[in-house]
Each structure stands twice: as C-alpha cells, then as structure tokens.
Write an enzyme that holds these catalytic residues in place. Sequence first.
Site, PDB file in Angstrom:
ATOM      1  N   ASP A   1       2.286  -9.439  -5.221  1.00 22.80           N
ATOM      2  CA  ASP A   1       1.463  -8.508  -4.450  1.00 22.80           C
ATOM      3  C   ASP A   1       1.103  -7.286  -5.283  1.00 22.80           C
ATOM      4  OD1 ASP A   1       4.095  -7.576  -4.531  1.00 22.80           O
ATOM      5  OD2 ASP A   1       3.749  -6.303  -2.787  1.00 22.80           O
ATOM      6  N   GLU A   2       0.129  -6.556  -4.806  1.00 22.89           N
ATOM      7  CA  GLU A   2      -0.254  -5.243  -5.351  1.00 22.89           C
ATOM      8  C   GLU A   2      -0.395  -5.236  -6.873  1.00 22.89           C
ATOM      9  OE1 GLU A   2       1.494  -2.397  -1.822  1.00 22.89           O
ATOM     10  OE2 GLU A   2       2.836  -2.902  -3.457  1.00 22.89           O
ATOM     11  N   ALA A   3      -0.987  -6.307  -7.400  1.00 23.07           N
ATOM     12  CA  ALA A   3      -1.203  -6.401  -8.849  1.00 23.07           C
ATOM     13  C   ALA A   3      -2.547  -5.763  -9.199  1.00 23.07           C
ATOM     14  CB  ALA A   3      -1.148  -7.857  -9.286  1.00 23.07           C
TER      15      ALA A   3
ATOM     16  N   HIS B   1       0.809  -1.228   0.000  1.00 23.68           N
ATOM     17  CA  HIS B   1       0.000   0.000   0.000  1.00 23.68           C
ATOM     18  C   HIS B   1       0.837   1.270   0.000  1.00 23.68           C
ATOM     19  CE1 HIS B   1      -3.452  -2.476   0.437  1.00 23.68           C
ATOM     20  NE2 HIS B   1      -3.189  -2.827   1.659  1.00 23.68           N
TER      21      HIS B   1
END
Length: 538
Positions: free
Chosen positions: A343-345, A3
């Site tokens: 992550d964070e795709a 984030h």
Amino acid sequence: MRHRRTIPRLLAPLLLVATAGFATVAAAPLPAPAAPQQNGPVPLGQVIPAPASTKAGGAAYTLNPRTSIRIEGGSAEAKKVGAYLADVLRPSTGFPLPVTGKGGKDAITLQLGSRDRSLGEEGYRLDSGRHGVTITARKAAGLFHGVQTLRQLLPAGVEKKSRQPGPWQVAGGTIKDVPRFDYRAVMLDVGRHFLSVEQVKRYIDQAALYKMNTLRLHLTEDQGWRIAIDSWPRLAAYGGSTQVGGGPGGYYTKAQYKDLVKYAASRKMEVVPEVDMPGHTNAALASYAELNCNGVAPPLYTGTEVGFSSLCAGKDVTYRFIDDVIREIAALTPGRYLHIGGDEAHSTSREDYVKIMNHAQDVVGKYGKKIMGWHQIVAAKQANGKVAQYWGYDATSAAERQTVVDAAKAGTKLVISPADRSYLDMKYHKDTPLGLKWAGYVEVDRSYDWDPGSYLTGAPESSVLGVEAPLWTETLATSDQLEFMAFPRLPGIAELGWSPRSTHDWNTYKVRLAAQAPRFEALGIDYYRSAKVPWPAK
C-alpha cells in the site's frame, strides 16, 4: 493502510475516567435497552460473539470444591485446553479443579473428536446441567473456543487473580456454535512503536477471549524494522533502533518471534507476519545504502508521514534482499500466509511496483506460503491462493473498489478491514486524546454496524475469507493506550467475523456489550465508556 498525516508526538499515557428447540439468537431490537444487573447465571445468549444457536433450560451447574476438569478419551490436545481452563479458574474460585481422565459427576468435561461434522474446524457444543458442563468439538480450536464461552457464562469475577466469593453458576441448556468466517484477525503495528513480547501476549489473550483466530504482526515500517534477519543484520540492529517520536525502538530476536508464534498457537491463533514493500521501507533503506537507487542511505525516520520511501526496482540487490527476508521469516512461521504489504507506494512508479510485487509474490510461493497483501496488490499478477486485504472506506473511489471486486470475481480472496469501521486507532470522536482521524471518527456503533459479506458491492460473499481489526501505533505505545482504542470495538469486529448475519443488531448487541464491562474491569482492560452503550453504573 492508510493516508497518514503528521500528528503531534505521542500523548502521555491515558488516565481513564473511566424455549423449545435450537433458537437463533434474537436479532429484534430491544425496547429502551439498559444494562441488566445480573441476578443468577449469565443467560446463554448474552456472550460475545453471539452463538449460532442456544437452547436454554434445566438446572444451572454450580462449580464447587469437588469440581474437576475431566478429559474424555485422554487427548493430549484436550489436556492442554483443560490446563489452560484450570489456570483461568483456580485463582478466583479457590477450587483445586484437577485436570483428570477419571469419570464421575461434578465436572467440566472436555471431549475432543465429536462426530458432528457440522462443527467443522472451530465449532463446539456446550451442554450445561445440574451435574456439570460438557464441551465437545471435532478439533482443539473448537474446544478452546467453547472454553471462552464458558468463561463468559461465569460471573466476571472469575477473571480475577485473587479469590472471589462466587457463587460460580453456569446456566442450564445447550449452545451449538460455529464461525461464519474462517479468518478473524487482529493486527498490531509494532513498526511505528515497538511493543514488547509481554505486551503482544497480553493482546493475544484479550483477542482470544472473543474467538479471534489470527494475529497479524506489522513487522517493518519507515520508522522501524522489528525482526532479526541473519543475512541482513543491520535491519534490526540499526533499522530497529528508533520509533515514532525518537524513542529507543527495539526488535524481536528469532527466539522471541518463535515464542510469540508458540504462545499464539496455544490460544489457537495463527501468526501472519507482514513485511511491507515497496514503500514503508525507510528503516531498511537507512540500514543499507546499496538498497537505494542513488546508493545513499537516508537518515532514520521518527515522523508519521507516508509514501516517501521505495525499494529500487532497477537493482539486483533489491531482489536478493526480498528473497533473503522472506526466506528467513517464512522459516520461522508455521502459518499459511505471509503478508507483503503493497500500500501507499506513492514514490514507486506503476511499472516498478508491478515488477517488485510480482517478484515478491513468486518468492512467497517459493517458500511455501500463501500471498497476502493490501488491496493495491491486485495490480500485480494473479496468483493461486492470493489474498487482498481491503482497507478502503467511504471516501475510496468507485474505480478503486471495482478493481478489487474484479479481482475477487477472478479468484482473489478478500479480507475486509474498512478503515472507517474496523481500524481501531481511529478516534471515537473529536475529543478522543489518542488515535488519528483521517478516515473519520469511528464510534462503537459504527464499528459494529456493517456486514463483511456484503460490504464490497459486487464481490461474491464466497470470496470473503473474513475480517481484520488493525491497530496502528502512531499515538500508541503502552498497553493502556492500546486497550483504550481497541475496547470496546474489538469484541464487535469479532462478532461480525464469528456470528451469523441474522444475529447482527446494534440494539441487542449494545446490551450484551454493556454486560462485558465488569469482565473488562476484572481483566484490567482500560476501555472507552462510550455514551452509545448502556454501561452499568460504577
């Protein structure tokens, strides 16, 4: 990881103002703790991580000009550990400390091949008395960890590179010590700010003192690609040419990467490389237009936002790229694991995410490695030996946590690295001049006061491989900056990974942590003097 949000450009380098039988280390709170002024030898139980068991008693051993480092049985691995120990002790003591196979008293004896099966792969036994110190272990890693304990049992001045006055005493008694978890890692993000080989080696040495056994290298990011790939040369040459804030960036040649792997191995640390996908890939997309769905290469990126980049699931070239990159990095890496991010795709549909990650998992297995990824990887198919790294924190939804718990119950192993506990780049408080705060402020007590084995409610403790302390580098570029954020939190994460659960107590730990201050200073480590810790007066 994470984030991310936009942050100011890199801050200027920080100036610091800156009894009978084996007894488990006491876990009861100490009344009105204060950092002791050390008189005489360091008590056996004062080291970090806390030993599994200690038995104090008998005369101390004092190093002297006649002391040798004796290798029992002539083991080549033990000789290497002995040479390492000599290199630590000679400058400060001024003693010759020959590494020898000859017998006699007045020695630090290193003995490999213990028949005590309870010591396992990394455990050791340390016996100290009037005539010497003996460290025994079944494996070289255990011998090395025992040497780290011996360092901490000696006065902090032993870490200095110039001759110090001594005396060099080791308290009498016995330590028997084994780790709680097999995986105890630090992670360096070299993607956002490139870190030199020497910076990484310095951090390896600092982590090894606290018995960490794994170095994860986050090698690829939106801001930079940091490892040479022969089949895709522009990844490093162009994709590695910048960093956060627009600096020059950099990358490791294959020879430099292999040198780092070798150096880490000499400190009994395994290197786990990370190639993040399908997101965090702007540096790759900028380097090769054909990797983009629209065939147009985006510009290089020097900001700190996340979630905007994605590999293209609909192109065959994507899968050739994944195969080539994993093949080349796996060939350079003798360790067991290869981390593929995940992550964070935010710019990848669920269908495309699963397609890409399923393929990447297959490729990792094809080249003889075990799969590791951020916990979002549980959306991909189950695979033998798969490891999910949980980076959630207090704000993570119950549903997201449950998907990880369900995967653990189905056989996925877990590495626990909560962002609001073990992320070393989180600010200590609102006035910390470095770091980020998206997961909240993480003071030293918060970083220490949790249990990896029970953190994810419902996940079997047997599924937990261990812990990791990631250090992200949006705001960090120099060793001073890295150290200010890592210390004093890193030793606490190390203790959570090594020491028995029964030893975990903030009130006793903070006293032992305070006693590390002179050692930090002797090693030139720039650390944060938290008001939560009763540091000795300067």
